[in-house]
Scaffold this active site. Structure first.
Site, PDB file in Angstrom:
ATOM      1  N   SER A 112     -78.779 -25.281  -5.188  1.00 57.05           N
ATOM      2  CA  SER A 112     -78.180 -26.602  -5.286  1.00 57.05           C
ATOM      3  C   SER A 112     -77.451 -26.928  -3.974  1.00 57.05           C
ATOM      4  O   SER A 112     -78.050 -26.867  -2.908  1.00 57.05           O
ATOM      5  CB  SER A 112     -77.246 -26.654  -6.500  1.00 57.05           C
ATOM      6  OG  SER A 112     -76.818 -27.972  -6.773  1.00 57.05           O
ATOM      7  N   GLU A 204     -86.719 -28.460  -5.100  1.00 57.93           N
ATOM      8  CA  GLU A 204     -86.340 -28.752  -6.479  1.00 57.93           C
ATOM      9  C   GLU A 204     -85.304 -29.869  -6.428  1.00 57.93           C
ATOM     10  O   GLU A 204     -84.737 -30.153  -5.374  1.00 57.93           O
ATOM     11  CB  GLU A 204     -85.781 -27.515  -7.179  1.00 57.93           C
ATOM     12  CG  GLU A 204     -84.536 -26.928  -6.556  1.00 57.93           C
ATOM     13  CD  GLU A 204     -83.231 -27.484  -7.120  1.00 57.93           C
ATOM     14  OE1 GLU A 204     -83.246 -28.055  -8.234  1.00 57.93           O
ATOM     15  OE2 GLU A 204     -82.199 -27.346  -6.447  1.00 57.93           O
ATOM     16  N   HIS A 273     -82.601 -26.207 -10.972  1.00 56.55           N
ATOM     17  CA  HIS A 273     -81.681 -26.553 -12.062  1.00 56.55           C
ATOM     18  C   HIS A 273     -82.383 -26.445 -13.415  1.00 56.55           C
ATOM     19  O   HIS A 273     -82.503 -27.410 -14.169  1.00 56.55           O
ATOM     20  CB  HIS A 273     -81.139 -27.965 -11.856  1.00 56.55           C
ATOM     21  CG  HIS A 273     -80.203 -28.100 -10.697  1.00 56.55           C
ATOM     22  ND1 HIS A 273     -80.652 -28.137  -9.394  1.00 56.55           N
ATOM     23  CD2 HIS A 273     -78.856 -28.190 -10.644  1.00 56.55           C
ATOM     24  CE1 HIS A 273     -79.614 -28.264  -8.587  1.00 56.55           C
ATOM     25  NE2 HIS A 273     -78.513 -28.304  -9.316  1.00 56.55           N
TER      26      HIS A 273
END
Length: 305
Positions: A112, A204, A273
């Site tokens: 992230s 992602e 995630h």
């Protein structure tokens, strides 16, 4: 960029420092993550002010930067795992000491917002990292994810294949780079800008509607980052839809950019995630098989040498 360097592999009982370089941390979730590390045979270590708050940040920039520098310098800390993402890592990067990171050779784990830190470490220190789970997760670490983390930290390539589904056929080999699409895009124009040439780009994202994914991919294309790739692997795309335009979902947008590249593409890889956020070694060599929908890890981010 310095020559590629693997971090030092851990042994049972290793001490893992917990850092919070980005968003504010929930104490209860953090405790559950610490317990997960203990079950893996490691000893978690953290500062008492790790759960400090400065709005959406885990304390001010000075606190977060000092914490990271201390963990890198401490001789009794063997690795660093980030508590959570959110936002804030990029605020610290210009003041970090790349030479200290390279000397320490400590495995660094996160995803992230930590994509920014992994990119910086790779470009500025030439040090491989681990794109993998963090500690402050509401659902905790599943047994599979925890075991994959242990293997990644100890240099075990036993689970060396990540299975997705075919997007574009063919095979390619290169170093694994990427992470959060928004953080990869945000690196453009910085000293730690992603260099995708000859690499396998793994992406992602979470809670970004398709039109924003379109905009970020267009920026990467305009910057030349979709040229000379060895392949592309797509992980989780959680919450990346817009009910107003159901026919243009995130995968449709990605295919518009990726299909013409004539390189292997794999969708649905288990990272990001998602509950099955398995580890992959940032900066290490891998092979992508677009026909089989498979990513094979050829090198670990850590070594016993």
């Amino acid at each position: 960029m310095p020559a590629a360097l693997q971090a030092r592999a851990l042994r049972a009982g290793a001490r893992i420092g917990i850092a919070a370089p980005a968003g504010a941390v929930d104490p209860e979730r953090l405790e559950a993550g610490e317990e997960a590390l203990r079950r893996l045979g490691f000893e978690p270590v953290r500062r008492g002010d790790l759960t400090a708050r400065a709005g959406y940040l885990a304390g001010d920039d000075e606190r977060r930067a000092a914490e990271l520098a201390e963990l890198i310098a401490a001789p009794d800390i063997d690795a660093i795992i980030c508590a959570r993402g959110g936002y804030g890592s990029s605020r610290l990067l210009a003041g970090l000491d790349a030479a200290a990171f390279r000397r320490a050779r400590k495995p660094l784990v996160g995803y992230s917002d930590i994509t920014a830190l992994l990119l910086w470490q790779w470009r500025e220190a030439g040090l491989m990292g681990i794109h993998g789970p963090m500690l402050e997760r509401e659902e905790g670490l599943s047994e599979e994810v925890a075991e994959a983390l242990r293997e990644a930290l100890m240099g075990d390539l036993g689970s060396s294949r990540l299975q997705g589904r075919s997007g574009v056929g063919g095979r390619g080999q290169g170093r694994l780079l990427g992470g959060s699409l928004s953080l990869v895009t945000a690196s453009l124009g910085t000293a730690w800008e992603i260099d995708t040439r000859g690499g396998i780009l793994l992406l992602e994202e979470v809670q970004e509607p398709p039109y924003r994914i379109d905009r970020m991919l267009e920026q990467l294309r305009a910057a030349g980052k979709l040229e000379a790739l060895a392949g592309v692997g797509i992980g989780g795309l959680e919450g990346c839809e817009d009910p107003r335009y159901p026919e243009r979902d995130a995968e449709v947008v990605l295919r518009e950019f990726l299909d013409p590249l004539a390189v292997p593409v794999v969708f649905g890889l288990p990272f990001g995630h998602v509950q099955r956020n398995l580890c992959w070694p940032f900066g290490a060599r891998a092979s992508l098989d677009g026909d089989r929908g498979e990513l094979e890890l050829l090198e670990s981010a850590v070594t016993n040498g």
